[in-house]
Design a protein around this motif. Structure first.
Motif, mmCIF file in Angstrom:
data_model
loop_
_atom_site.group_PDB
_atom_site.id
_atom_site.type_symbol
_atom_site.label_atom_id
_atom_site.label_comp_id
_atom_site.label_asym_id
_atom_site.label_seq_id
_atom_site.Cartn_x
_atom_site.Cartn_y
_atom_site.Cartn_z
ATOM 1 N N MET A 35 0.845 -1.180 0.000
ATOM 2 C CA MET A 35 0.000 0.000 0.000
ATOM 3 C C MET A 35 0.884 1.235 0.000
ATOM 4 N N GLU A 36 0.718 2.063 -0.976
ATOM 5 C CA GLU A 36 1.528 3.266 -1.081
ATOM 6 C C GLU A 36 0.924 4.398 -0.261
ATOM 7 N N PRO A 37 1.766 5.185 0.413
ATOM 8 C CA PRO A 37 1.252 6.326 1.157
ATOM 9 C C PRO A 37 0.732 7.390 0.193
ATOM 10 N N THR A 38 -0.242 8.122 0.643
ATOM 11 C CA THR A 38 -0.786 9.205 -0.166
ATOM 12 C C THR A 38 -0.411 10.530 0.475
ATOM 13 N N GLY A 39 -0.645 11.632 -0.243
ATOM 14 C CA GLY A 39 -0.350 12.950 0.294
ATOM 15 C C GLY A 39 -1.422 13.433 1.265
ATOM 16 N N ASP A 40 -2.514 12.725 1.371
ATOM 17 C CA ASP A 40 -3.637 13.092 2.225
ATOM 18 C C ASP A 40 -3.267 12.856 3.699
ATOM 19 N N ALA A 41 -3.395 13.890 4.529
ATOM 20 C CA ALA A 41 -3.027 13.795 5.949
ATOM 21 C C ALA A 41 -3.858 12.751 6.691
ATOM 22 N N ARG A 42 -5.065 12.459 6.180
ATOM 23 C CA ARG A 42 -5.885 11.432 6.835
ATOM 24 C C ARG A 42 -5.181 10.078 6.829
ATOM 25 N N TYR A 43 -4.306 9.866 5.840
ATOM 26 C CA TYR A 43 -3.636 8.578 5.692
ATOM 27 C C TYR A 43 -2.236 8.552 6.311
ATOM 28 N N ALA A 44 -1.954 9.506 7.176
ATOM 29 C CA ALA A 44 -0.675 9.495 7.895
ATOM 30 C C ALA A 44 -0.627 8.244 8.779
ATOM 31 N N PRO A 45 0.550 7.650 8.953
ATOM 32 C CA PRO A 45 0.659 6.446 9.797
ATOM 33 C C PRO A 45 0.261 6.737 11.239
ATOM 34 N N PHE A 46 -0.285 5.732 11.884
ATOM 35 C CA PHE A 46 -0.591 5.791 13.313
ATOM 36 C C PHE A 46 0.583 5.145 14.028
ATOM 37 N N ARG A 47 1.312 5.948 14.816
ATOM 38 C CA ARG A 47 2.458 5.440 15.562
ATOM 39 C C ARG A 47 2.437 6.031 16.966
ATOM 40 N N PRO A 48 2.747 5.221 17.983
ATOM 41 C CA PRO A 48 2.800 5.769 19.340
ATOM 42 C C PRO A 48 4.042 6.634 19.516
ATOM 43 N N ARG A 49 3.943 7.652 20.332
ATOM 44 C CA ARG A 49 5.114 8.504 20.592
ATOM 45 C C ARG A 49 5.880 8.034 21.813
ATOM 46 N N LEU A 50 5.192 7.897 22.933
ATOM 47 C CA LEU A 50 5.870 7.564 24.187
ATOM 48 C C LEU A 50 6.567 6.206 24.096
ATOM 49 N N ALA A 51 5.908 5.222 23.535
ATOM 50 C CA ALA A 51 6.507 3.886 23.431
ATOM 51 C C ALA A 51 7.769 3.920 22.579
ATOM 52 N N ARG A 52 7.773 4.716 21.530
ATOM 53 C CA ARG A 52 8.956 4.799 20.671
ATOM 54 C C ARG A 52 10.129 5.418 21.417
ATOM 55 N N ILE A 53 9.865 6.429 22.219
ATOM 56 C CA ILE A 53 10.926 7.078 22.998
ATOM 57 C C ILE A 53 11.475 6.117 24.048
ATOM 58 N N VAL A 54 10.573 5.479 24.789
ATOM 59 C CA VAL A 54 10.999 4.562 25.853
ATOM 60 C C VAL A 54 11.799 3.396 25.286
ATOM 61 N N THR A 55 11.351 2.819 24.191
ATOM 62 C CA THR A 55 12.076 1.664 23.643
ATOM 63 C C THR A 55 13.431 2.070 23.059
ATOM 64 N N ALA A 56 13.531 3.251 22.494
ATOM 65 C CA ALA A 56 14.831 3.709 21.978
ATOM 66 C C ALA A 56 15.816 3.903 23.127
ATOM 67 N N VAL A 57 15.355 4.519 24.206
ATOM 68 C CA VAL A 57 16.224 4.716 25.377
ATOM 69 C C VAL A 57 16.627 3.360 25.965
ATOM 70 N N MET A 58 15.666 2.454 26.071
ATOM 71 C CA MET A 58 15.977 1.132 26.624
ATOM 72 C C MET A 58 16.979 0.377 25.755
ATOM 73 N N ALA A 59 16.863 0.493 24.448
ATOM 74 C CA ALA A 59 17.802 -0.184 23.551
ATOM 75 C C ALA A 59 19.223 0.340 23.767
ATOM 76 N N VAL A 60 19.355 1.648 23.905
ATOM 77 C CA VAL A 60 20.679 2.236 24.152
ATOM 78 C C VAL A 60 21.224 1.753 25.491
ATOM 79 N N VAL A 61 20.388 1.737 26.522
ATOM 80 C CA VAL A 61 20.815 1.272 27.848
ATOM 81 C C VAL A 61 21.266 -0.187 27.781
ATOM 82 N N VAL A 62 20.523 -1.017 27.061
ATOM 83 C CA VAL A 62 20.879 -2.435 26.947
ATOM 84 C C VAL A 62 22.215 -2.604 26.219
#
Length: 148
Positions: free
Chosen positions: A1-28
């Protein structure tokens, strides 16, 4: 599925979980290197074991940080922790995000449900807005001329 220029079709991604997991990966990574370097009594097998364990934990953090729901005019790809599911819009009956649920839940036409970890309650008001955006996409793509 190709992304479109329409903002309605922007990906749904969590913010807090991405930050926490990146920090945890560096710590590990740093902790694994520190253990391997700080304990000279470890043999090569033990060092490899620690490195593999660290790599496995980092992989898990990456997978958790990469959960998402990717909408397009054709449907929705839901990438959760272990499984990626492709749905056509007609397969989604409703979107639920109440009752203290940790993430959005989709009710599917076959009677099953599917968690969408890309929208997580930990993101607060942003998560509620994203759940509403997903519900709107479902409504737009499943509407019929005579929606009984």
């Amino acid at each position: 599925m190709e992304p479109t220029g329409d903002a309605r079709y922007a990906p749904f991604r969590p913010r807090l979980a991405r930050i926490v997991t990146a920090v945890m990966a560096v710590v590990v990574v740093l902790g694994t290197v520190a253990v391997i370097v700080a304990i000279p009594e470890l043999g090569p097998g033990d060092q490899i074991g620690f490195a593999l364990l660290g790599a496995l934990i980092v992989w898990f953090c990456w997978r958790e940080g990469s959960v998402a729901a990717l909408p397009s005019p054709d449907g929705l790809v839901v990438r959760n922790l272990m499984i990626t599911t492709r749905l056509e819009w007609a397969e989604v009956v409703s979107v639920r995000f109440g009752s203290g649920r940790p993430w959005v839940q989709l009710d599917l036409a076959d009677g099953d449900t599917l968690a969408v970890m890309g929208v997580q309650r930990a993101d607060g008001e942003r998560a509620s807005a994203e759940a509403q955006r997903l519900a709107t996409l479902v409504a737009v793509h499943t509407a019929t001329p005579r929606d009984d």
